[in-house]
Design an enzyme around this catalytic site. Structure first.
Site, mmCIF file in Angstrom:
data_model
loop_
_atom_site.group_PDB
_atom_site.id
_atom_site.type_symbol
_atom_site.label_atom_id
_atom_site.label_comp_id
_atom_site.label_asym_id
_atom_site.label_seq_id
_atom_site.Cartn_x
_atom_site.Cartn_y
_atom_site.Cartn_z
ATOM 1 N N SER A 101 0.834 -1.198 0.000
ATOM 2 C CA SER A 101 0.000 0.000 0.000
ATOM 3 C C SER A 101 0.870 1.249 0.000
ATOM 4 O O SER A 101 2.098 1.164 0.089
ATOM 5 C CB SER A 101 -0.929 0.006 1.222
ATOM 6 O OG SER A 101 -0.173 -0.019 2.423
ATOM 7 N N ASP A 151 5.241 -7.694 2.714
ATOM 8 C CA ASP A 151 4.520 -6.776 3.592
ATOM 9 C C ASP A 151 4.009 -7.535 4.807
ATOM 10 O O ASP A 151 3.721 -8.741 4.746
ATOM 11 C CB ASP A 151 3.351 -6.131 2.851
ATOM 12 C CG ASP A 151 2.972 -4.782 3.423
ATOM 13 O OD1 ASP A 151 3.229 -3.768 2.752
ATOM 14 O OD2 ASP A 151 2.441 -4.733 4.547
ATOM 15 N N ASP A 208 7.798 -9.165 8.199
ATOM 16 C CA ASP A 208 7.991 -8.117 9.201
ATOM 17 C C ASP A 208 9.495 -7.906 9.288
ATOM 18 O O ASP A 208 10.230 -8.785 9.753
ATOM 19 C CB ASP A 208 7.420 -8.570 10.544
ATOM 20 C CG ASP A 208 7.627 -7.554 11.656
ATOM 21 O OD1 ASP A 208 8.398 -6.590 11.467
ATOM 22 O OD2 ASP A 208 7.048 -7.748 12.750
ATOM 23 N N ILE A 209 9.987 -6.773 8.819
ATOM 24 C CA ILE A 209 11.429 -6.581 8.725
ATOM 25 C C ILE A 209 12.119 -6.443 10.080
ATOM 26 O O ILE A 209 13.348 -6.383 10.142
ATOM 27 C CB ILE A 209 11.791 -5.382 7.830
ATOM 28 C CG1 ILE A 209 11.240 -4.084 8.410
ATOM 29 C CG2 ILE A 209 11.301 -5.617 6.404
ATOM 30 C CD1 ILE A 209 11.759 -2.837 7.695
ATOM 31 N N ASN A 225 11.512 -0.212 1.511
ATOM 32 C CA ASN A 225 10.513 0.828 1.748
ATOM 33 C C ASN A 225 9.796 0.667 3.086
ATOM 34 O O ASN A 225 9.294 1.649 3.636
ATOM 35 C CB ASN A 225 9.488 0.798 0.605
ATOM 36 C CG ASN A 225 8.298 1.689 0.866
ATOM 37 O OD1 ASN A 225 8.404 2.905 0.849
ATOM 38 N ND2 ASN A 225 7.132 1.081 1.097
ATOM 39 N N TYR A 237 12.172 9.416 14.460
ATOM 40 C CA TYR A 237 11.957 9.077 13.055
ATOM 41 C C TYR A 237 13.038 9.727 12.193
ATOM 42 O O TYR A 237 13.645 9.076 11.328
ATOM 43 C CB TYR A 237 10.574 9.560 12.622
ATOM 44 C CG TYR A 237 10.273 9.371 11.150
ATOM 45 C CD1 TYR A 237 9.871 8.128 10.660
ATOM 46 C CD2 TYR A 237 10.376 10.440 10.257
ATOM 47 C CE1 TYR A 237 9.583 7.954 9.316
ATOM 48 C CE2 TYR A 237 10.087 10.272 8.910
ATOM 49 C CZ TYR A 237 9.697 9.028 8.450
ATOM 50 O OH TYR A 237 9.415 8.861 7.116
ATOM 51 N N LYS A 274 16.044 8.088 9.643
ATOM 52 C CA LYS A 274 16.138 8.421 8.228
ATOM 53 C C LYS A 274 17.501 9.033 7.890
ATOM 54 O O LYS A 274 18.046 8.809 6.796
ATOM 55 C CB LYS A 274 15.006 9.361 7.818
ATOM 56 C CG LYS A 274 13.619 8.723 7.922
ATOM 57 C CD LYS A 274 13.519 7.442 7.084
ATOM 58 C CE LYS A 274 12.138 6.833 7.114
ATOM 59 N NZ LYS A 274 12.017 5.619 6.275
#
Length: 284
Positions: A17, A38, A64-65, A91, A156, A160
């Site tokens: 998604s 995903d 689930d990474i 991603n 977050y 990144k």
């Protein structure tokens, strides 16, 4: 130097998604074979059906990474189907907002484990394959927050920023193997990231969603940029630094000295900018 992938096989984590799906659709339009990984099995199945209905080969796998066993299962599934891979797009990730006073250690560690360590896990699993093939691409999805931290997104933004650095290091390491590495650090654009994110401060969430609603950037436009970067071995994917991001940087600079808690004035600035653009178009 262009390093064109040979087999047109792409694996997208978090591809069921949002932005992940937009990238899947873009690659599918170009005739690529797609693997969706995903945590949301139902949505992964739905997206895979949409892709196959377009006449492309598509598969899905639950992943689930944050779970090493899931990473191995994903790898095994891809190898069983294709015996190799051309592009890995990392991603999958989560958003969590809050200032340092609002973020506890457990949340900090969770965001790092999913966003940063999860990206590392996927790279670590597939890099030996790319080295053996002497071809391939890795695309890591970061954010403008990784270059210029957004107020109220301290943990977050930290993940990144680390992904940007990780990508740059990988690009140097893998160059001799003819493996390209790209990092995407786009400006904010409409997705479900904030509605699904962990944001304890309601005013921060509302302001972020307002900022998003005024963005001129779209998931499709960024997906197109990612595809072009893959084909041309470009390192950084971003949006227009001279317009939206340039304006956003100035707004954020004011944010740090005006209201780091709520970002409300940024939302107002977006509204003012949007009204000005509408009036300009009406005069034309």
């Amino acid at each position: 130097m262009k390093l064109i992938p040979k087999g047109n096989r792409v694996l997208i984590t978090g591809g069921a998604s949002g932005f992940g799906k937009a990238m899947a659709l873009k690659f599918a339009q170009q005739g690529w074979r797609i693997y969706i990984a995903d945590i949301d099995v139902q949505q992964a199945k739905k997206t895979t059906l949409e892709l196959t209905a377009q006449g492309v080969e598509a598969h899905w796998v639950k992943c689930d990474i944050s779970q090493p066993d899931d990473i191995q299962t994903m790898y095994d599934a891809v190898m069983a189907s294709w015996q190799g891979l051309d592009v890995l797009i990392n991603n999958a990730g989560i958003y969590s907002g809050g200032t340092i006073n609002e973020v506890d250690e457990a949340t900090w560690l969770k965001v790092i484990d999913v966003n940063l360590v999860g990206t590392f896990r996927c790279c670590h699993k597939f890099v030996p394959l790319f080295q053996k093939q002497k071809t391939g691409r890795i695309v890591n999805i970061a954010s403008l927050s990784g270059i210029l931290p957004t107020p109220g997104s301290i943990h977050y933004a930290a993940t990144k920023a680390a992904i940007v650095n990780l990508s740059q290091s990988l690009r140097h390491e893998l160059r001799l193997y003819k493996v390209g590495v790209t990092v995407a650090a786009p400006n904010i654009f409409p997705t479900g990231i904030f509605s699904n994110g962990m944001i304890p401060n309601g005013s921060i969430k509302q302001s972020l969603e307002t900022v998003m609603s005024y963005s001129d950037v779209t998931a499709d436009s960024v997906a197109n940029s990612v595809f072009n970067a893959v084909m041309n071995d470009e390192f950084l994917v971003s949006t227009d630094l001279d317009t939206d991001i340039g304006w956003f940087l100035k707004a954020l600079d004011k944010a740090y000295t005006t209201s780091i808690e709520t970002l409300a004035f940024i939302a107002k600035s977006f509204d003012k900018k949007s009204q000005t653009k509408r009036k300009r178009k009406e005069r034309q």
